[in-house]
Design a protein around this motif. Structure first.
Motif, PDB file in Angstrom:
ATOM      1  N   MET A  89     -25.161  -1.010  42.088  1.00 29.39           N
ATOM      2  CA  MET A  89     -25.448  -0.118  41.202  1.00 29.39           C
ATOM      3  C   MET A  89     -24.374   0.209  40.299  1.00 29.39           C
ATOM      4  N   VAL A  90     -23.623  -0.915  39.983  1.00 33.72           N
ATOM      5  CA  VAL A  90     -22.450  -0.671  38.665  1.00 33.72           C
ATOM      6  C   VAL A  90     -22.739  -2.222  38.063  1.00 33.72           C
ATOM      7  N   ASP A 136     -14.197 -24.783  36.246  1.00 35.84           N
ATOM      8  CA  ASP A 136     -15.641 -25.531  36.418  1.00 35.84           C
ATOM      9  C   ASP A 136     -16.412 -24.483  37.496  1.00 35.84           C
ATOM     10  N   GLN A 137     -16.171 -23.441  37.723  1.00 35.92           N
ATOM     11  CA  GLN A 137     -16.460 -22.374  38.999  1.00 35.92           C
ATOM     12  C   GLN A 137     -17.166 -21.228  38.231  1.00 35.92           C
ATOM     13  N   TYR A 138     -18.051 -20.639  38.803  1.00 39.08           N
ATOM     14  CA  TYR A 138     -18.853 -19.494  38.375  1.00 39.08           C
ATOM     15  C   TYR A 138     -18.302 -18.372  39.228  1.00 39.08           C
ATOM     16  N   GLY A 139     -18.283 -16.925  38.879  1.00 39.48           N
ATOM     17  CA  GLY A 139     -18.022 -15.936  39.782  1.00 39.48           C
ATOM     18  C   GLY A 139     -18.420 -14.764  39.059  1.00 39.48           C
ATOM     19  N   ALA A 140     -18.384 -13.637  39.993  1.00 41.01           N
ATOM     20  CA  ALA A 140     -18.980 -12.444  39.431  1.00 41.01           C
ATOM     21  C   ALA A 140     -18.257 -11.110  40.196  1.00 41.01           C
ATOM     22  N   LEU A 141     -17.838 -10.394  39.237  1.00 44.75           N
ATOM     23  CA  LEU A 141     -17.100  -9.084  39.712  1.00 44.75           C
ATOM     24  C   LEU A 141     -17.529  -7.845  39.155  1.00 44.75           C
ATOM     25  N   PRO A 142     -17.578  -6.638  39.754  1.00 47.91           N
ATOM     26  CA  PRO A 142     -17.867  -5.537  39.083  1.00 47.91           C
ATOM     27  C   PRO A 142     -17.023  -5.442  37.829  1.00 47.91           C
ATOM     28  N   SER A 143     -17.397  -5.058  36.761  1.00 46.78           N
ATOM     29  CA  SER A 143     -16.877  -5.322  35.337  1.00 46.78           C
ATOM     30  C   SER A 143     -15.601  -4.408  35.174  1.00 46.78           C
ATOM     31  N   ASP A 144     -15.600  -3.252  36.211  1.00 49.39           N
ATOM     32  CA  ASP A 144     -14.305  -2.398  35.927  1.00 49.39           C
ATOM     33  C   ASP A 144     -13.071  -3.251  36.819  1.00 49.39           C
ATOM     34  N   LEU A 149     -10.416 -16.011  32.542  1.00 54.46           N
ATOM     35  CA  LEU A 149     -11.956 -15.829  32.816  1.00 54.46           C
ATOM     36  C   LEU A 149     -13.008 -15.967  31.270  1.00 54.46           C
ATOM     37  N   GLU A 150     -14.084 -16.706  31.322  1.00 52.24           N
ATOM     38  CA  GLU A 150     -14.496 -16.872  30.244  1.00 52.24           C
ATOM     39  C   GLU A 150     -15.983 -16.118  30.612  1.00 52.24           C
ATOM     40  N   PRO A 151     -16.145 -14.628  30.157  1.00 47.52           N
ATOM     41  CA  PRO A 151     -17.207 -13.782  30.435  1.00 47.52           C
ATOM     42  C   PRO A 151     -18.698 -14.549  30.017  1.00 47.52           C
ATOM     43  N   ILE A 152     -19.514 -14.552  30.758  1.00 51.40           N
ATOM     44  CA  ILE A 152     -20.973 -15.113  30.122  1.00 51.40           C
ATOM     45  C   ILE A 152     -21.907 -14.200  30.143  1.00 51.40           C
ATOM     46  N   HIS A 153     -21.861 -13.085  31.138  1.00 48.75           N
ATOM     47  CA  HIS A 153     -22.908 -11.972  30.721  1.00 48.75           C
ATOM     48  C   HIS A 153     -22.627 -10.818  31.645  1.00 48.75           C
ATOM     49  N   GLU A 154     -23.134  -9.787  31.210  1.00 46.91           N
ATOM     50  CA  GLU A 154     -22.774  -8.350  32.125  1.00 46.91           C
ATOM     51  C   GLU A 154     -24.208  -8.148  32.627  1.00 46.91           C
ATOM     52  N   PHE A 155     -24.326  -7.963  33.734  1.00 46.57           N
ATOM     53  CA  PHE A 155     -25.461  -7.321  34.306  1.00 46.57           C
ATOM     54  C   PHE A 155     -25.458  -5.873  34.680  1.00 46.57           C
ATOM     55  N   ASP A 156     -26.345  -5.000  33.856  1.00 42.00           N
ATOM     56  CA  ASP A 156     -26.082  -3.469  34.271  1.00 42.00           C
ATOM     57  C   ASP A 156     -27.473  -3.158  34.973  1.00 42.00           C
ATOM     58  N   PRO A 157     -27.316  -2.638  36.067  1.00 35.37           N
ATOM     59  CA  PRO A 157     -28.493  -2.142  36.907  1.00 35.37           C
ATOM     60  C   PRO A 157     -29.302  -1.157  36.248  1.00 35.37           C
TER      61      PRO A 157
END
Length: 60
Positions: free
Chosen positions: A19-20, A29-37, A45-53
């Motif tokens: 819920m963040v 050539d890899q993708y990853g995800a981290l809490p934005s903060d 890193l090359e940001p692609i998209h931010e998912f906001d719940p």
């Protein structure tokens, strides 16, 4: 399912679980995800998209 599609699904689910806001990024050539903060402007890193719940609408 492509690597990007799989990464998008995981990033969206992570955002909903924690819920963040979570940022999907590419590094090399890899993708990853981290809490934005947890991302730092100095990260290579090359940001692609931010998912906001808290946003309403489709995941993709």
């Amino acid at each position: 399912m492509s690597d990007l599609s799989l990464a998008q699904d995981h990033a969206f689910q992570l955002a909903r679980t924690l819920m963040v806001p979570v940022t999907l990024f590419k590094s090399g050539d890899q993708y990853g995800a981290l809490p934005s903060d947890e991302l730092d402007a100095n990260d290579d890193l090359e940001p692609i998209h931010e998912f906001d719940p808290h946003e309403r609408g489709p995941a993709h």
